[in-house]
Design a protein around this motif. Structure first.
Motif, mmCIF file in Angstrom:
data_model
loop_
_atom_site.group_PDB
_atom_site.id
_atom_site.type_symbol
_atom_site.label_atom_id
_atom_site.label_comp_id
_atom_site.label_asym_id
_atom_site.label_seq_id
_atom_site.Cartn_x
_atom_site.Cartn_y
_atom_site.Cartn_z
ATOM 1 N N MET A 27 0.862 -1.289 -0.055
ATOM 2 C CA MET A 27 -0.026 0.065 0.012
ATOM 3 C C MET A 27 1.056 1.305 0.196
ATOM 4 O O MET A 27 1.944 1.099 0.503
ATOM 5 N N TRP A 28 0.100 2.392 -0.497
ATOM 6 C CA TRP A 28 1.166 3.665 -0.446
ATOM 7 C C TRP A 28 0.410 4.796 -0.112
ATOM 8 O O TRP A 28 -0.988 4.946 -0.445
ATOM 9 N N VAL A 29 1.086 6.041 0.256
ATOM 10 C CA VAL A 29 0.300 6.988 0.525
ATOM 11 C C VAL A 29 1.140 8.181 0.103
ATOM 12 O O VAL A 29 2.542 8.262 0.362
ATOM 13 N N LYS A 30 0.662 9.099 -0.740
ATOM 14 C CA LYS A 30 1.688 10.377 -1.222
ATOM 15 C C LYS A 30 1.092 11.470 -0.533
ATOM 16 O O LYS A 30 -0.008 11.708 -0.145
ATOM 17 N N VAL A 31 1.967 12.144 -0.125
ATOM 18 C CA VAL A 31 1.923 13.727 0.491
ATOM 19 C C VAL A 31 2.380 14.626 -0.807
ATOM 20 O O VAL A 31 3.420 14.887 -0.823
ATOM 21 N N GLU A 32 1.302 15.233 -1.568
ATOM 22 C CA GLU A 32 1.751 15.967 -2.499
ATOM 23 C C GLU A 32 2.213 17.350 -2.037
ATOM 24 O O GLU A 32 2.323 17.557 -0.624
ATOM 25 N N ALA A 33 3.121 17.879 -2.993
ATOM 26 C CA ALA A 33 3.839 19.186 -2.470
ATOM 27 C C ALA A 33 2.675 20.342 -2.037
ATOM 28 O O ALA A 33 3.337 20.948 -1.008
ATOM 29 N N ASP A 34 1.444 20.265 -2.240
ATOM 30 C CA ASP A 34 0.584 21.263 -1.508
ATOM 31 C C ASP A 34 0.018 20.451 -0.328
ATOM 32 O O ASP A 34 -1.056 21.247 0.348
ATOM 33 N N GLY A 35 0.281 19.508 0.192
ATOM 34 C CA GLY A 35 -0.395 18.748 1.333
ATOM 35 C C GLY A 35 -1.196 18.002 0.978
ATOM 36 O O GLY A 35 -1.782 17.431 2.208
ATOM 37 N N THR A 36 -2.017 17.780 -0.147
ATOM 38 C CA THR A 36 -2.743 16.878 -0.416
ATOM 39 C C THR A 36 -2.417 15.520 -0.275
ATOM 40 O O THR A 36 -1.270 15.131 -0.512
ATOM 41 N N ILE A 37 -3.230 14.484 0.290
ATOM 42 C CA ILE A 37 -2.833 13.389 0.572
ATOM 43 C C ILE A 37 -3.791 12.240 -0.299
ATOM 44 O O ILE A 37 -4.839 12.393 -0.526
ATOM 45 N N LYS A 38 -3.067 11.474 -0.973
ATOM 46 C CA LYS A 38 -3.325 10.340 -2.116
ATOM 47 C C LYS A 38 -2.886 9.117 -1.578
ATOM 48 O O LYS A 38 -1.746 9.049 -1.111
ATOM 49 N N SER A 39 -3.847 8.061 -1.738
ATOM 50 C CA SER A 39 -3.512 6.623 -1.310
ATOM 51 C C SER A 39 -4.066 5.844 -2.039
ATOM 52 O O SER A 39 -5.114 5.737 -2.777
ATOM 53 N N SER A 40 -3.624 4.395 -2.122
ATOM 54 C CA SER A 40 -3.910 3.372 -2.936
ATOM 55 C C SER A 40 -4.868 2.763 -1.931
ATOM 56 O O SER A 40 -5.813 1.788 -2.511
ATOM 57 N N VAL A 41 -5.303 3.226 -0.809
ATOM 58 C CA VAL A 41 -6.368 2.553 -0.070
ATOM 59 C C VAL A 41 -7.219 3.559 0.564
ATOM 60 O O VAL A 41 -8.201 3.462 1.477
ATOM 61 N N SER A 42 -7.484 4.655 -0.399
ATOM 62 C CA SER A 42 -8.312 5.794 0.158
ATOM 63 C C SER A 42 -9.693 5.302 0.053
ATOM 64 O O SER A 42 -10.743 6.121 0.540
ATOM 65 N N LYS A 43 -9.960 4.073 -0.596
ATOM 66 C CA LYS A 43 -11.511 3.474 -0.798
ATOM 67 C C LYS A 43 -12.005 2.959 0.694
ATOM 68 O O LYS A 43 -13.069 3.103 0.864
ATOM 69 N N PHE A 44 -10.864 2.672 1.580
ATOM 70 C CA PHE A 44 -11.405 2.253 2.828
ATOM 71 C C PHE A 44 -10.888 3.223 4.066
ATOM 72 O O PHE A 44 -11.567 3.156 5.191
ATOM 73 N N TYR A 45 -10.293 4.158 3.696
ATOM 74 C CA TYR A 45 -9.683 5.100 4.853
ATOM 75 C C TYR A 45 -9.956 6.605 4.397
ATOM 76 O O TYR A 45 -9.813 7.162 3.168
ATOM 77 N N SER A 46 -10.517 7.198 5.475
ATOM 78 C CA SER A 46 -10.777 8.708 5.152
ATOM 79 C C SER A 46 -9.726 9.544 5.039
ATOM 80 O O SER A 46 -8.414 9.066 5.485
#
Length: 587
Positions: free
Chosen positions: A350-369
């Protein structure tokens, strides 16, 4: 003599001198009426010039030389008009007045150059040619110098080098023994020593106080790039010492060798890390601490969201790859494929990206807020631009998988610089490890390792929780060596054997000589052994110990040059009273 000078020692101050050199033809270059010969020996390369105008017969003879011919050249040292700053002898050349071919050579199967065109198998088959290459020779010269300096250092500290037997008794415990049949004692066998462990302990009983040996050891185990069936240890033992005494003594040796070989001076004590912390933070008992990316546990933050991969997992761990939030989906898929390789064995990543602007993207965002993911980011200490990589599963197995992923990211980000060195001691290993298959304890190091005195009370009630008085020296993620304080009390040694499942009869059969020796006043003692091949390879900046061994074996344990192991004559087998029985399950 065949030579008055070597091919590496002449300088501009020698101009005008008449000299004789001998060596191998590295290459021949023909330029108009001039032929240039690079002559090589162990010490270097010197350019030799043959001039058609001044000596046409000699020039013609030089034109028929081939690579690796062995020749003797006589001539006068002169200043080069076109100097070569890459060679120590690059300011001079020899104006040839004589040439003698001492031996001709077939065309070598690969070029004798640092950047050779020969593959591993070919170079190992013709290892005597490979050893002519400067880069290989430098490795063996470094090995030679280190061996002498180690002996000098230990001699100054009062250690005595004592040779121990090579033909010993087989006491298989861990790796398999190599066995040697005895002709004079039919049906009986010697073993080659996996280490001189019992003998160095006997030397302490004998009162030698400080022993060392640069010694060959043998283990019949599956091989990797950093293993050989025969290898060399710097084996050491001391009497009347505690763990702190041993660590200080041999930390001093390692610091001295780094300064001697690399000019690197470590002024601070090496860090110490418990085995439990090493496994918790790095998933390895030999962590590479040249870079961070310590593990962060997320199990409590991932439960109860309906994602079975994490809900059902015993352990959820993460690492932060700094500045990697721009990894593409293709790059992330490659990392997933990496951890799913059979030798690693993870089911996914699994992965979580913290974008340069602080936005969070993840491969498991379907399950986690987004709020859930923000808590992960906070615990991991991830910053904008960072990438969090997560694995889940059984604790020990997943930690080892996460360790491999961490090392891969270290490679991708250039954080494992071979010219940078990070040393530490790993201490407080478990005394035992449990094997589910055999339902018994095994010694994590060996059966002579002393329990930590603070844990003696656990030996009868909870042996799996007992720590050993054991320690490993780790450099750049490599176990450079390790050792322990030994058991010197007969009763404690008997108890250790019983906990390892050895009957009194079996223990006496295997180790009776040592148990008897302990009855005659064994001093408190301890020591360690460094892997000498590995030490040289680390300081040479190499990945494999094979490159610092003169005549190594391949990953199948074969010597490609002499074609060993090999079958022996029936007459030899008969003399040894041995029969070779075919295995129908194997070709």
């Amino acid at each position: 003599m065949f030579r008055t000078k070597t091919c590496g020692e002449l300088r501009l101050s020698d101009a005008g001198a008449e000299v004789t050199l001998a060596g191998w033809v590295q290459r021949v270059r023909k330029m108009g009426g001039m032929t240039f010969l690079d002559l090589r020996d162990r010490y270097g390369i010197t350019q030799v010039v043959f001039d058609q105008e001044t000596n046409p017969a000699l020039h013609e003879e030089a034109n028929h030389l081939g690579r690796e011919f062995v020749v003797q050249v006589t001539g006068k040292v002169a200043e080069r008009s076109s100097k070569n700053a890459n060679l120590p002898t690059g300011d001079i050349e020899i104006i040839a007045t004589g040439l003698k071919v001492l031996n001709r050579s077939d065309v070598p199967p690969f070029t004798i150059e640092n950047d050779t065109d020969g593959g591993d198998d070919l170079r190992m088959r013709y290892r005597y040619l490979d050893l002519r290459r400067e880069c290989v020779r430098r490795n063996l010269e470094l090995r030679h110098k280190m061996a002498f300096e180690i002996r000098r250092y230990l001699d100054d500290k009062g250690f005595i080098e004592v040779e121990t037997p090579v033909l010993i008794k087989s006491t298989p415990e861990g790796a398999r023994d190599f066995v040697v049949p005895s002709r004079m004692n039919p049906g009986q066998f010697y073993a080659l020593p996996q280490s001189p462990q019992t003998f160095k302990q006997l030397l302490m009983v004998s009162g030698f106080d400080r022993y060392f040996q640069i010694v060959k050891c043998f283990r019949d185990e599956d091989l990797r790039a950093d293993r050989q069936p025969e290898f060399t240890q710097i084996d050491c033992e001391m009497s009347f010492v505690e763990q702190e005494d041993v660590l200080n003594m041999f930390e001093g040796l390692i610091k001295h060798i780094f300064k001697y070989t690399k000019g690197i001076e470590f002024t601070e004590p090496f860090p110490r890390m418990t085995w439990a912390d090493a496994m918790r933070l790095y998933g390895s008992d030999k962590p590479d601490t040249r870079f961070g990316m310590q593990f962060v546990e997320l199990k409590d933050l991932t439960e109860g969201r309906g994602f079975a991969v994490m809900d059902d997992a015993e352990y959820v761990g993460a690492i932060v790859a700094p500045g990697c939030a721009d990894y593409t989906r293709k790059q992330l898929d490659k990392l997933t494929d990496f951890v799913k390789r059979p030798q690693i064995g993870a089911k996914g990543m699994m992965w979580v990206k913290v974008e340069a602007d602080g936005t969070i993207k993840s491969s498991v965002s379907k399950f986690y807020s987004e709020e859930d993911l923000a808590k992960w980011v906070e615990r991991c200490g991830a910053k904008p631009g960072d990438l969090i990589l997560i694995l889940a599963g059984p604790t020990m197995k997943t930690r080892k998988q996460l360790c491999e992923l961490r090392l891969e990211m270290g490679n991708q980000l250039g954080l494992r610089n071979p010219d940078e060195f990070s040393c530490l001691w790993v201490i407080d290993f478990p005394l035992f490890e449990w094997d589910d298959e055999t339902q018994r304890f095994y010694a994590m190091h060996h059966p002579f390792t002393s329990p930590n005195p603070d844990d003696f009370h656990l030996l009868d009630t909870d042996p799996g929780a007992v720590r050993a008085t054991a320690y490993d020296m780790v450099v750049n993620g490599n176990e450079l060596g390790g050792g322990s304080i030994r058991i010197h009390d007969s009763e404690l040694q008997d108890k250790m054997f019983r906990l390892l499942g050895l009957s009194e009869e079996e223990a006496r059969y295997k180790f009776g000589f040592l148990m008897d020796a302990f009855k005659f006043g064994a001093p408190p003692h301890g020591g360690l052994a460094f892997g000498f091949d590995r030490m040289v390879s680390i300081l040479a900046g190499l990945d494999s110990i094979r490159d610092v061994i003169a005549f190594p074996k391949n990953n199948s344990g074969r010597d490609m040059m002499i074609d060993a192991p090999s079958a022996i004559d029936d007459s030899q087998l008969e003399e040894l009273q041995i029969a070779v029985v075919a295995n129908p399950d194997k070709e």
